[in-house]
Scaffold this active site. Structure first.
Site, mmCIF file in Angstrom:
data_model
loop_
_atom_site.group_PDB
_atom_site.id
_atom_site.type_symbol
_atom_site.label_atom_id
_atom_site.label_comp_id
_atom_site.label_asym_id
_atom_site.label_seq_id
_atom_site.Cartn_x
_atom_site.Cartn_y
_atom_site.Cartn_z
ATOM 1 C CG HIS A 190 -7.611 4.616 40.204
ATOM 2 N ND1 HIS A 190 -8.470 5.614 39.818
ATOM 3 C CD2 HIS A 190 -6.425 5.240 40.464
ATOM 4 C CE1 HIS A 190 -7.840 6.785 39.822
ATOM 5 N NE2 HIS A 190 -6.587 6.589 40.215
ATOM 6 C CD GLU A 191 -3.464 3.755 42.584
ATOM 7 O OE1 GLU A 191 -2.552 4.172 41.854
ATOM 8 O OE2 GLU A 191 -4.261 4.516 43.161
ATOM 9 C CG HIS A 194 -2.653 5.640 37.523
ATOM 10 N ND1 HIS A 194 -3.005 6.739 36.761
ATOM 11 C CD2 HIS A 194 -3.233 5.820 38.738
ATOM 12 C CE1 HIS A 194 -3.766 7.542 37.501
ATOM 13 N NE2 HIS A 194 -3.927 7.009 38.693
ATOM 14 C CE1 TYR A 205 -2.244 11.242 37.461
ATOM 15 C CE2 TYR A 205 -1.112 12.593 39.074
ATOM 16 C CZ TYR A 205 -2.110 11.700 38.738
ATOM 17 O OH TYR A 205 -2.986 11.261 39.711
ATOM 18 C CD GLU A 214 -6.258 10.206 39.022
ATOM 19 O OE1 GLU A 214 -7.258 9.731 39.579
ATOM 20 O OE2 GLU A 214 -5.123 9.736 39.179
ATOM 21 C CG ASP A 287 -5.307 16.944 42.331
ATOM 22 O OD1 ASP A 287 -4.439 16.055 42.340
ATOM 23 O OD2 ASP A 287 -6.484 16.746 41.978
ATOM 24 C CG HIS A 292 -6.894 13.046 42.030
ATOM 25 N ND1 HIS A 292 -5.596 13.516 42.032
ATOM 26 C CD2 HIS A 292 -6.803 11.704 42.026
ATOM 27 C CE1 HIS A 292 -4.774 12.486 42.033
ATOM 28 N NE2 HIS A 292 -5.474 11.375 42.019
#
Lengths: 371, 99
Positions: A190-191, A194, A205, A214, A287, A292
């Site tokens: 996931h990271e 990005h 974002y 996301e 958020d 998310h």
């Protein structure tokens, strides 16, 4: 790197820089650099190892230096780049502090250490590199062999993992709710995704582009896990962050792509807030506009498309989403744009009347993004 | 004096909240909290502290302090927390976990 100003909450409006710095003119990258290139060259030539590494990061991630490997080569730091097609992982230990990257603890090709977090970051980023390379013929985050740096043991009781524009960062968790964030391979993928998104569609974002950002990270996070386990779309559980919670928490993971909103329901944490359909879309400001939270909607669309197509999800559904991210989506894309673009890609790859095209259209219809 | 924290975002996208009231804290803790608010020069902070880098998966904080005369709220991203404010945010985060 931070500036105090009145106005937008956390630069949520996009990638603008408030410093008035002339070197912050590019808009593709979330991070803006304030050190002039000439100074970076001096550091790269004369600095100590840490300074050179930092200078390298800045140069490599800076749009104006992309594609200019000769410059870096002339500075004698080309080894940091790796050769095309090569994996280059470096793991650092922040030792519960917040200074990045921290102390180098394992570099590419070195044997495993006694520290599980170090080995998980190393193996997880390696699997993610291999996935992108073997499945989509992509050479790392930027498709030019970007080095994969990770820092573990960041801060104390840190319940998080993030991508800071040049590297991955993992906390150990507080031990009450969360365990260390390297435990789940989909978190690592996931990271890293990005990073891919930052180099490709550059999705802002915030709000719907942020929720898509996301969602792409969850989609490829889950696909890396499925690829490693050789699971079909039917066999996979589509849980993100499985194994992060301690045994005290009532929940299987952080998010469910199959059934958003059902991953946890715990007296302390409350219930998983993700919507599975546009009718439950979160319109608040928290958020970054619910990036998310609302990602549940495109996450479920991917799950529905992948299971309708059947087989290994990375082969067809994953390829459609990957090409959309790489070639078609703009930084301000809304959910409906993602629907149109993935349908167009499915039509290009498999035909307008194909099962794949129908699966993608049906998926976006079921989550209420298109009629 | 009351100080509260709302943390949202992060990889998990979960909400963490806490409110500490100096009237209900042990005297030592109340003193500590007052010192942290003072050290942060909290009432002079801008209502939003913008970050140059909008980094994926980082936390967003909303901090509010109210005393007899005034109430002030500050919104800040994790990457942009000024060093003098960080201890207050950390204290309130620990306080949230302790309950």
């Amino acid at each position: 790197m931070s500036a105090i100003s009145q106005g937008a909450f956390d630069g949520g409006s996009g990638h603008s820089c408030n410093s008035g710095n002339p070197h912050c003119t590019h808009h593709r990258h979330a991070i803006c650099f304030i050190i002039p290139p000439i100074m970076l060259r001096n550091i790269a030539e004369k600095g100590d190892e840490e300074q050179r590494t930092l200078a390298f990061h800045t140069l490599a991630a800076s749009e104006r230096f992309r594609g200019q490997r000769e410059v870096l080569s002339a500075l004698g730091i080309v080894k940091s780049l790796g050769s095309p097609g090569e994996k280059l992982r470096t793991i650092y230990d922040a030792k519960r502090g917040t200074t990045l990257p921290g102390r180098l603890v394992r570099s590419e090709g070195k044997k495993a250490t006694k520290d599980q977090a170090v080995n998980e970051a190393y193996d997880g980023s390696g699997a993610t590199y291999d996935f992108y390379s073997e499945v989509y013929e992509r050479n790392s985050i930027d498709d030019r062999g970007f080095r994969l740096d990770s820092t573990v043991h960041y801060d104390r009781d840190y319940d998080n993992a993030f991508w800071n524009g040049t590297q991955m960062v993992y906390g150990d968790g507080d031990g009450q709710i969360f365990q260390r964030f390297t435990r789940s391979i989909d978190v690592i993928a996931h990271e890293l995704t990005h990073g891919v998104t930052e180099f490709e569609a550059g999705l802002e974002y915030q709000d719907q582009p942020g929720a898509l950002n996301e969602s792409f990270s969850d989609v490829f996070g889950s696909l890396v896990k499925q690829w490693v386990r050789k699971e079909t779309a039917e066999q996979a559980n589509w849980i993100i962050g499985e194994g992060l919670f301690t045994s005290r928490v009532k929940g299987i993971g952080i998010r469910s792509m199959k059934a958003p909103g059902t991953a946890y329901d715990d007296p302390l944490l409350g219930q998983d807030p993700q919507p599975a359909h546009m009718k439950d879309y979160y319109g608040g400001a928290e958020d970054n506009g619910g990036v998310h939270i609302n990602s549940g909607i495109p996450n479920r669309a991917f799950y529905l498309a992948a299971t309708a197509i059947g087989g290994y999800a990375w082969e067809k559904a994953g390829k459609i989403w990957y090409i959309a991210l790489r070639d078609r989506l703009r930084s301000t894309a809304q959910f409906v744009d993602a629907a149109k673009v993935t349908m167009a890609v499915a039509g290009d790859l498999f035909g307008l009347k194909s099962k794949e095209m129908k699966a993608v259209r049906g998926a976006w219809q079921k989550v209420g993004v298109i009629k | 004096m009351r100080a509260s924290l709302e943390r949202t975002g992060g990889f998990a996208g979960m909400r963490l909240t806490s409110t500490a009231d100096t009237d209900k804290l042990a005297p030592e803790e109340a003193k500590e909290l007052r010192q942290l608010v003072e050290a942060a020069d909290f009432f002079r902070l801008p209502p939003t502290i913008a970050s140059q880098a909008n980094q994926p998966d980082r936390f967003q904080y909303k901090l509010t302090v109210e005393d007899d005369q005034r109430t002030h709220t500050v919104m800040v991203g994790e990457a942009a927390i000024p060093p003098r404010v960080r201890p207050l945010a950390e204290w309130l985060t620990q306080y949230a976990r302790r309950r």
